[in-house]
Motif scaffolding. Structure first.
Motif, PDB file in Angstrom:
ATOM      1  N   SER A  29     -74.932  -1.487 -20.909  1.00  0.00           N
ATOM      2  CA  SER A  29     -76.019  -1.637 -22.102  1.00  0.00           C
ATOM      3  C   SER A  29     -75.477  -2.974 -23.048  1.00  0.00           C
ATOM      4  O   SER A  29     -76.440  -3.514 -23.564  1.00  0.00           O
ATOM      5  CB  SER A  29     -76.043  -0.278 -23.158  1.00  0.00           C
ATOM      6  N   THR A  30     -74.106  -3.304 -22.967  1.00  0.00           N
ATOM      7  CA  THR A  30     -73.756  -4.248 -23.726  1.00  0.00           C
ATOM      8  C   THR A  30     -74.126  -5.662 -23.203  1.00  0.00           C
ATOM      9  O   THR A  30     -74.471  -6.735 -23.953  1.00  0.00           O
ATOM     10  CB  THR A  30     -72.424  -4.521 -23.861  1.00  0.00           C
ATOM     11  N   VAL A  33     -77.817  -6.459 -24.737  1.00  0.00           N
ATOM     12  CA  VAL A  33     -78.097  -6.616 -26.155  1.00  0.00           C
ATOM     13  C   VAL A  33     -78.140  -8.038 -26.539  1.00  0.00           C
ATOM     14  O   VAL A  33     -77.439  -8.881 -26.051  1.00  0.00           O
ATOM     15  CB  VAL A  33     -76.599  -6.030 -26.850  1.00  0.00           C
ATOM     16  N   CYS A  35     -78.570 -10.566 -29.872  1.00  0.00           N
ATOM     17  CA  CYS A  35     -78.261 -10.492 -31.449  1.00  0.00           C
ATOM     18  C   CYS A  35     -78.236 -11.886 -31.938  1.00  0.00           C
ATOM     19  O   CYS A  35     -77.390 -12.888 -31.065  1.00  0.00           O
ATOM     20  CB  CYS A  35     -77.094  -9.780 -31.834  1.00  0.00           C
ATOM     21  N   LEU A  52     -80.650  -7.586 -34.061  1.00  0.00           N
ATOM     22  CA  LEU A  52     -80.277  -6.893 -32.929  1.00  0.00           C
ATOM     23  C   LEU A  52     -81.375  -6.500 -32.074  1.00  0.00           C
ATOM     24  O   LEU A  52     -82.301  -5.953 -32.640  1.00  0.00           O
ATOM     25  CB  LEU A  52     -79.205  -5.897 -33.022  1.00  0.00           C
ATOM     26  N   THR A  53     -81.525  -6.649 -30.858  1.00  0.00           N
ATOM     27  CA  THR A  53     -82.732  -6.036 -30.041  1.00  0.00           C
ATOM     28  C   THR A  53     -82.044  -5.486 -28.594  1.00  0.00           C
ATOM     29  O   THR A  53     -80.777  -6.254 -28.125  1.00  0.00           O
ATOM     30  CB  THR A  53     -83.828  -6.861 -29.841  1.00  0.00           C
ATOM     31  N   SER A  54     -82.379  -4.377 -28.047  1.00  0.00           N
ATOM     32  CA  SER A  54     -81.879  -4.127 -26.638  1.00  0.00           C
ATOM     33  C   SER A  54     -82.988  -3.375 -25.840  1.00  0.00           C
ATOM     34  O   SER A  54     -83.758  -2.666 -26.597  1.00  0.00           O
ATOM     35  CB  SER A  54     -80.686  -3.125 -26.984  1.00  0.00           C
ATOM     36  N   VAL A  58     -78.851   1.808 -28.211  1.00  0.00           N
ATOM     37  CA  VAL A  58     -77.495   1.502 -28.528  1.00  0.00           C
ATOM     38  C   VAL A  58     -76.985   1.909 -29.835  1.00  0.00           C
ATOM     39  O   VAL A  58     -78.011   1.968 -30.669  1.00  0.00           O
ATOM     40  CB  VAL A  58     -77.170   0.086 -28.273  1.00  0.00           C
ATOM     41  N   VAL A 112     -70.606  -2.457 -29.241  1.00  0.00           N
ATOM     42  CA  VAL A 112     -71.229  -1.509 -28.555  1.00  0.00           C
ATOM     43  C   VAL A 112     -70.546  -1.075 -27.430  1.00  0.00           C
ATOM     44  O   VAL A 112     -69.775  -1.974 -26.600  1.00  0.00           O
ATOM     45  CB  VAL A 112     -72.541  -2.227 -28.153  1.00  0.00           C
TER      46      VAL A 112
END
Length: 127
Positions: A29-30, A33, A35, A52-54, A58, A112
């Motif tokens: 997941s990192t 990400v 940002c 930040l967006t993913s 998260v 994260v």
């Protein structure tokens, strides 16, 4: 219960999609990400906002620190804390307003899954 073959295929696709999504949420997941720091002008002031967006939900911690100086003096601002961000939504993480024309230095990072990500680049928008 008798499911037509097209219904069985659709059901299989739904189950596969759910399984694939669950795997993505727990691995890497990192790396997904994004940002950065959005700069805008509001009422003659310079606004700096960490964003930040993913593609997956998260959570973690952030630090948004600014040192600025202008003819009127200098300031040190430090914001931070825990956050939880929904998938595919832009999450604001800290915002400051400075005199337009101030010189400044920004440090913005997020952590994260135990991994620190430097987010010091300027972005127009993460949408």
């Amino acid at each position: 219960m008798n499911i037509p073959s097209s219904g069985a295929v659709a059901l299989g696709l739904v189950i596969a999609a759910i399984a694939a999504t669950g795997g993505m949420a727990n691995s890497g997941s990192t790396s997904t990400v994004q940002c950065g720091i959005a700069k805008t002008t509001q009422n003659g002031m310079l606004a700096l906002e960490g964003t930040l967006t993913s593609p997956v939900a998260v959570s973690g911690e952030y630090r948004f620190a600014i040192q600025s100086s202008s003819n009127g003096g200098s300031s040190n601002i430090s914001q931070g804390g825990y956050f939880t961000a929904n998938a595919n939504e832009v999450m604001p993480l800290g915002k400051v307003m400075l005199n337009n024309g101030s010189s400044y230095d920004v440090v913005f990072d997020v952590t994260v899954d135990g991994k620190k990500i430097e987010c010091d680049q300027n972005v127009t928008s993460l949408r």
